[in-house]
Design an enzyme around this catalytic site. Sequence first.
Site, PDB file in Angstrom:
ATOM      1  N   CYS A 172      37.320  35.762  42.305  1.00  0.00           N
ATOM      2  CA  CYS A 172      37.284  36.515  41.042  1.00  0.00           C
ATOM      3  C   CYS A 172      36.172  37.552  41.055  1.00  0.00           C
ATOM      4  O   CYS A 172      36.246  38.568  40.367  1.00  0.00           O
ATOM      5  CB  CYS A 172      37.127  35.573  39.857  1.00  0.00           C
ATOM      6  SG  CYS A 172      35.589  34.671  39.822  1.00  0.00           S
ATOM      7  N   PHE A 173      35.119  37.312  41.844  1.00  0.00           N
ATOM      8  CA  PHE A 173      33.998  38.256  41.923  1.00  0.00           C
ATOM      9  C   PHE A 173      34.002  39.051  43.227  1.00  0.00           C
ATOM     10  O   PHE A 173      33.054  39.780  43.510  1.00  0.00           O
ATOM     11  CB  PHE A 173      32.666  37.497  41.792  1.00  0.00           C
ATOM     12  CG  PHE A 173      32.553  36.695  40.534  1.00  0.00           C
ATOM     13  CD1 PHE A 173      32.544  37.309  39.295  1.00  0.00           C
ATOM     14  CD2 PHE A 173      32.470  35.307  40.597  1.00  0.00           C
ATOM     15  CE1 PHE A 173      32.437  36.555  38.130  1.00  0.00           C
ATOM     16  CE2 PHE A 173      32.372  34.550  39.439  1.00  0.00           C
ATOM     17  CZ  PHE A 173      32.362  35.177  38.194  1.00  0.00           C
TER      18      PHE A 173
END
Length: 827
Positions: A793-794
Site C-alpha cells: 500500500c505504501f
Amino acid sequence: MAYQLPQETSTKRKFNDYAAASTARMRHNEILFDSSLKTPIQFFVRMFSGGKTLVIQAYSSDTVASVHWKIHSITGIRPIRSTSAVPAMEQRLIYRGKQLELSQTLLECGVQNDDTLQLMSDLNLVIHDLCNCNDDTDINANVTRMTKMLTDFLANTPKDGADGSEEYLQMFIYFSVPAALVKLYVSPSVIKKQAAHGCVCQFIDNCKILFTDPTTVYRQFAPIFFEFCTVLRGAAGVDDTLYIFCRSSLAAMMKGNVHDVKHVLRLQDIFPFVHELATRLAHALELSVQLAEFIQLSESDVREFIQFMHRVKCAIRRQKAFGSLVSFPSLMQDEAGNERSEIKGVHHVFCDLLEKSELCLKELERQLGLVNIGRGEPIIGCWSQYLLILKELESISKLYKGLNEMFWEKMRQRRVALCFLIGKLSKKSTDYQWILEHKEVTHFKIRQCFALKMLLEGRHKNEELYEMLICRSRLFEDSFEYIGHASPRSLRGQLFIQFENEEATGPGVLREWFSLVCEAIFNPQNALFVSCPNDGRRFFPNPASKVDPLHLEYFVFSGRIIALALLHRVQISIAFDRVFFLQLAGEDISFEDIRDADPYLYSGCKKILEMDTKMVDEDILSLTFVCEDEELGSRKVVELCPNGKNTIVNSQNRDNYVNLLVKHRFVKSIAHQVAHFAQGFADIITDRRLQESFYRILDHEDLNRMLHGSKTAVSVEDWKEHTNYNGYKKDDPQISWFWEIVGSMSAEQRNVLLFFWTSIKSLPVEGFGGLDSKLHIYRTSDSHDCLPTSHTCFYRLCFPPYPSMDVMQNRLNIITQNYVGCSFGAE
C-alpha cells in the site's frame, strides 16, 4: 284585360319606393345616434399607482378633456398645469395602446360601455417636479414619493400572467416612465441623478424578487427593461453604469425557454446588444495579442454575450426559409425578410471573434514555446472566459453552412494551446465536453483526465467504507456477492478489502484484489468473454455466455468491476476489442472492425467483396443469406433476412450480406451482454449525461491504455528515477547491486518483482511517473538469510544490507521465481 303602366312609369315608382325607404332608414339611424349620444355609458379608469380603478359615467359625445375633469373631481389630481409657456399634462388617458387627445369625443375614440382606460398622472407629476425643483427638502420628499409609487405599482401587478397583467405593465411604457426617469438621471444635479439611479435599480430588483417564473418575467418585464436600455443608450451611452445594469438585467431574462414566448423582443431588438458586447470582447482579445499579455476579459460581458446569443440563436433557428442551416445565397435573396441584416451581422460577429480568439491561441503557443528556454508558463487565470467565448462560437457555427467545419479546422491548428488550457482550467467533466467529443483536437492525457473526472464526480467523500471479506478459494463468487448485489451508492465510496485469514489491508490489497478478480472475469473457463485469436489481452463478450443462467448478472458485475478499477486507477492488464468498445459507445460495427476479433471471418468476407463480379453471379460460392450458430453443443441455421434461405448472394447484394453477417455475429448475438455490462458500468457514474458521453470522449485505444496500462517493458532507469531510499543512500553498494540485478532480469521477472513490491501488474501509460507516489526501498535489521518483504500500500520494498551481490541475487531470484500471487508482508 289588365291595364299596364308604361315601362318608364313603373321604373320611376320603384325608384321612389327605394328612396322613401332609404330616407326612413337614415332618419331611424339619426334617431338612434342622437339617442346614443344622450345615453350615458359606464367605463373604468385604472390608475398607474396604487392599483385603484375608478368608475366613470359619461356620454359618448363628451370630450376626453371633460373626462379628465371628472377624474380631477374624484382624485383631486389637476388635469392641466402650466409652469411655463407650454402646459404640462398631469394626466394621460391610454386606450388600446394609444393616448387619447383632449379634443376627441369618447365616440371618436371608440370607447364603449364597460371598457377600461389607463390613467397616468401622479408619477409623471412627481418626476416633473423633481426635474424642476432645486430645494433639497422638496427633492428628498419627491424621491420618497416616487419610490413608493413605483413600489406600489409593482405590488399591485397581477401575478403570474393573470388577466390584465401585461396590459397593466404596458402602462409603464405608454406613460413614458422610463424616458422620464432617464431624463431625471441625466440631469446636471448629482442628487437627482442618484435618486433616478436608485429608483430604476430598485424597480428592476423588485421585478426579479416579486416575479420568479422566467417565462412570466420575460413576457411582462422584458419590454420595460428593453425600454430603459434603449433610452439610456441614447442619453447616457453604452459605458454608463445604469445602462450596463439594465442591460445585464435584460440579458438574464434570455435564458431558459423564454424563446417560446413570441412577439416580445425581436431579433432586431436584441442584436444591437450582441454587436455591442462582441465589439468590446473583440477589442480585448486584439489588445491581448498586441500586448502579448492576456487581459482579463470582463466576466459580465462574456456572460451577457452568451445570454443574448441564446435568444438570437433561437430566433435564427425559427427561420423556415433556410431549412436546417443558414446559407448566404439564401440571405442574398432576401428570404430572411426584415431580419436578414441581423442574421448577416451574427455571421460577422462570429468571424471577427473567431479570428481574434485564434490569434490569442497562437500567441499562447508562442509563449508556451518559451518555457523550454527558461521562461515560466504564462498566466492563464483569465482564460476560462476565453474558452467560454470559444464554446459560444462553436454553438453559433452550427447555425450556418460550412462554419462548424471551419471552426474545428482552426481549433485543430491550435491544438497545443487548446489542450494546455483545458488541462489547466478543467474543474468539472461537463465544462469542456463540447471540445472533448471532437477527439481530433485533444490528446490522450486530456481525455483520460476528463474520463476519470466523470467517475470521480460520482463519489461520496463522506460515504462509509464498503467492507469486503474475500476467501481466496472463492474469490469470484465472494466478489460477485459483494459487488453484484450492492447498491450503486455504496460502491461509490471507499472500498475496504481483506482476504480471509490474512492481516494485510490497505490500497495494496485492493490493487491485488482487482487484479485477481479481473483475471477470473476474463478467464475463458467462465465463458463470459472471448479473447482475440491474435492478441490474448483483447476481449469481447462471448455469444455463448448464456450457458450460465446468471451470465447477464455477471456482465452487470463485470461492468461495475471495470468502472471501479478505472475509478481507483488500477491497471488490470486487459483490453477491449474494437467491436466491444464501439457498441459501448453506441457506434455502428463495420466489416473492417472485426479484423482482430475474428480474422477468419474477416478474411472470408474480404474475399467475397473482392471476388470477380462474374464469378459471384455464377453462384460459385453457393451462399444464401443464412449463417450457422452453435448453441449448447448443437448447431442451428439462422436467416439473416426474411426468406434468407432462398436469397442467393450475388454481386448486387454481397455488401448487404457481409454487413448482415457481421451485425449478426458481433452485434445481435451479444447485444444483451453488452447492455448489461454498460448498465453495471453506468452504476458507478451518477450523472446520466456523463453515462451517455463517457465512451464518446475516448478513443478505443484510450480506454485500453487506461485499463491495460503501459505495453512497453518496464524501464529500469524510470524505476530508479522514481524510487526513494530510507536507511540506504543512493551510492550504497546494496543499492548499486540491487539495480544491477534488476537490470539483468527478464521482462517477466521485473513484472513479478513490481507486483510483489506494489501489487501493480501494469504501469500506467506514463510509466512510474503516473503512479500516485514514488516507490521506496527501506533498510531493515533482519538477518541476511531473510527474504525481502513489501508493504504494497505504501510501495515499500524492505531488505537487510546483504553482504554481497550474490546473496542479494539469490534472495531476489526466490522472490521473482516463486511469487505466485499470495499476500506478502504486513500492510
